[in-house]
Design an enzyme around this catalytic site. Structure first.
Site, PDB file in Angstrom:
ATOM      1  N   ASP A 104       0.791  -1.452  -0.222  1.00 29.83           N
ATOM      2  CA  ASP A 104       0.016  -0.120   0.133  1.00 29.83           C
ATOM      3  C   ASP A 104       0.734   1.367   0.557  1.00 29.83           C
ATOM      4  OD1 ASP A 104       0.778  -0.703   2.888  1.00 29.83           O
ATOM      5  OD2 ASP A 104      -0.075   0.913   3.557  1.00 29.83           O
ATOM      6  N   GLU A 105       0.236   2.319  -0.184  1.00 37.21           N
ATOM      7  CA  GLU A 105       0.817   3.974  -0.317  1.00 37.21           C
ATOM      8  C   GLU A 105       2.193   3.537  -0.793  1.00 37.21           C
ATOM      9  OE1 GLU A 105      -0.116   4.727   3.444  1.00 37.21           O
ATOM     10  OE2 GLU A 105      -1.774   5.457   2.678  1.00 37.21           O
ATOM     11  N   VAL A 106       2.766   3.083  -1.765  1.00 39.54           N
ATOM     12  CA  VAL A 106       4.255   3.227  -2.204  1.00 39.54           C
ATOM     13  C   VAL A 106       4.663   4.791  -3.233  1.00 39.54           C
ATOM     14  CG1 VAL A 106       5.239   1.512  -4.263  1.00 39.54           C
ATOM     15  CG2 VAL A 106       3.911   0.534  -3.303  1.00 39.54           C
TER      16      VAL A 106
END
Length: 486
Positions: free
Chosen positions: A148-150
């Site tokens: 997530d949230e790269v």
């Protein structure tokens, strides 16, 4: 009549990157989780996992030992809670990439968030982390590999060059790393299926997702922690993922840690509403589209942020949310059941939390944190900013010059001393309550963030008052001169 839950799996998320509980406390809360309706745990170890070899430097000071991890798994089995471990393998890699030994694997040199997917060493690193975690979790059916949230993906120098080639894109870059990590799990650990957070997949065109092969490798977890969750949007997303070929999908809600990085008390009504909306999603989409739901309980927004709500403080919210899932909503009978489980007389969901003590593990922490969070700062503000003697006769102007009318000491000092004594007493009680549950660094951090600033303001007032009182002769007014002749 309450309807049965559409979620076969109901997992409580333990976010150990902040305020990790001692194993003895987990032994007390696991049976409660089960009683409330949970049948699984998502354990996000982060730096609490006992990594070995070249990964040993990832361990936190109080990281669990291998025997403690084994004990956690035994306790989970006793309470019929299926464990899914989580290891970040792409974004949120701060706990790895902050170390000088791994800093060269950052996507952007300045930021430790994201792994550089072009480096062979990056993949070897996450493979080693996965292998060590699964070595201690031999019987698991799923492994959550994060993703997530790269943030900043594509902004590294190697990525910028790679993206200049016509057939390349941010989506392809993301999917190729996801595919590589998932393939390692499936080939080296047969029987273990990777889960991923879905936010990096949401906007990828359907045909590209389908062609990537990723839908045959992972199961996405659709996460949304809002009280304004878009039910129709989620149902549409479920349909999109199914058409892409994903075999199973999961949902993720939140019972704490989702309404503010420094939030101390969970807004229970917000979290109940979030679960009610997820029930609507499950009821509106294809039958059995969602394998289960993960009730996330974030402890930090990321590795460098402050602590949000402590686990014992979040348990009333967790109880309300789990019972809502089990019974299809939070009707009055469901509220009464939750109150009985917690041993509280009233679960005030419209307020932040109930202030009343309960009988659940950590209820003393819950009660004391509630008192401190709701009243400590406001009581100090009232004295310093609204007490007429302080604002009228011992203002910042007076304090800097150590000027005070002697009679005002009698009006200010007793109240300030009484307030300081009262809060010191409560804080000492809280320290005693926290010690069996948390390690010393957690206690120090929580008190320093949430208690000490207000106590320091009181102590500073009393110190200034004492120094002003000690000045002789006392000035007659703030405009009192130095006694020099013109």
């Amino acid at each position: 009549m309450s309807s049965p839950t559409p979620f076969k799996m109901r997992l409580v998320h333990l976010d150990l990157k902040g305020a990790p509980p001692k194993v003895s406390y987990l032994s007390e809360v696991f049976p409660l989780f089960h009683a409330l309706g949970a049948n699984g745990l998502l354990i996000e170890y982060e730096d609490m996992f006992p990594y070995e070899g070249h990964l040993r430097l990832l361990r936190a000071k109080h990281a669990y030992s291998p025997s403690e991890v084994t004990e956690i798994l035994r306790l989970a089995r006793l309470s019929e809670l299926e464990v899914i471990p989580l290891v970040q393998t792409f974004g949120h890699m701060e706990f790895v990439l902050k170390h000088a030994a791994f800093a060269h694997l950052r996507e952007v040199a300045l930021f430790p968030n994201t792994l550089n997917p072009h480096e062979a060493e990056s993949l070897a690193l996450v493979q080693a982390m996965i292998d060590q975690i699964l070595e201690l979790h031999r019987d698991v059916r799923w492994l959550h590999i994060g993703c997530d949230e790269v943030y900043y993906l594509g902004e590294g120098e190697t990525s910028k060059q790679w993206l200049q080639q016509e057939q390349n894109s941010h989506a392809k870059l993301c999917l190729s790393h996801m595919q590589a990590v998932a393939s390692h799990v499936l080939t080296q650990h047969p029987g273990v299926t990777p889960l991923v957070w879905d936010d990096m997949l949401r906007d990828i065109p359907q045909e590209q997702l389908k062609a990537s092969g990723v839908p045959q490798l992972v199961e996405p977890v659709l996460w949304d922690y809002g009280a304004d969750l878009d039910v129709h949007g989620k149902v549409f997303l479920i349909g999109k993922y199914q058409e892409c070929g994903f075999q199973r999908l999961w949902a993720a809600s939140a019972f704490k840690g989702a309404t503010g990085a420094s939030q101390a008390l969970p807004p229970v009504e917000h979290h109940i509403r979030n679960h009610e909306l997820w029930l609507q999603v499950a009821g509106s989409g294809p039958k059995d589209a969602l394998q289960g739901i993960i009730l996330t309980g974030w402890q930090r927004y990321d590795h460098f942020s402050v602590l949000c709500e402590l686990l014992p403080v979040g348990i009333p919210s967790l109880a309300a949310c789990l019972q809502s899932l089990v019974h299809g909503g939070f009707a009055e009978d469901v509220r009464l059941r939750a109150e009985r489980f917690l041993g509280v007389s009233s679960l005030e969901i419209a307020d932040t939390v109930s202030e009343g003590a309960g009988s659940f593990p950590g209820s003393d922490i819950h009660a004391l944190v509630t008192q401190i969070s709701l009243h400590l700062r406001s009581s100090v503000d009232t004295l310093l900013e609204r007490n007429r003697y302080v604002t009228g006769w011992f203002s910042p102007y007076h304090r800097r010059r150590k000027l005070v009318h002697p009679v005002m000491i009698q009006h200010i000092q007793p109240e300030a001393l009484s307030l300081l004594s009262r809060w010191n007493n409560l804080v000492q009680q809280l320290e005693v309550a926290l010690q069996p549950v948390f390690y010393p660094d957690t206690i120090e951090e929580w008190l320093e963030e949430n208690v000490l600033p207000s106590l320091q303001r009181l102590q500073d007032l009393l110190q200034d008052l004492g120094e002003a009182a000690a000045r002789q002769p006392p000035p007659t007014s703030p405009g009192w001169d130095t006694g020099q002749n013109p």
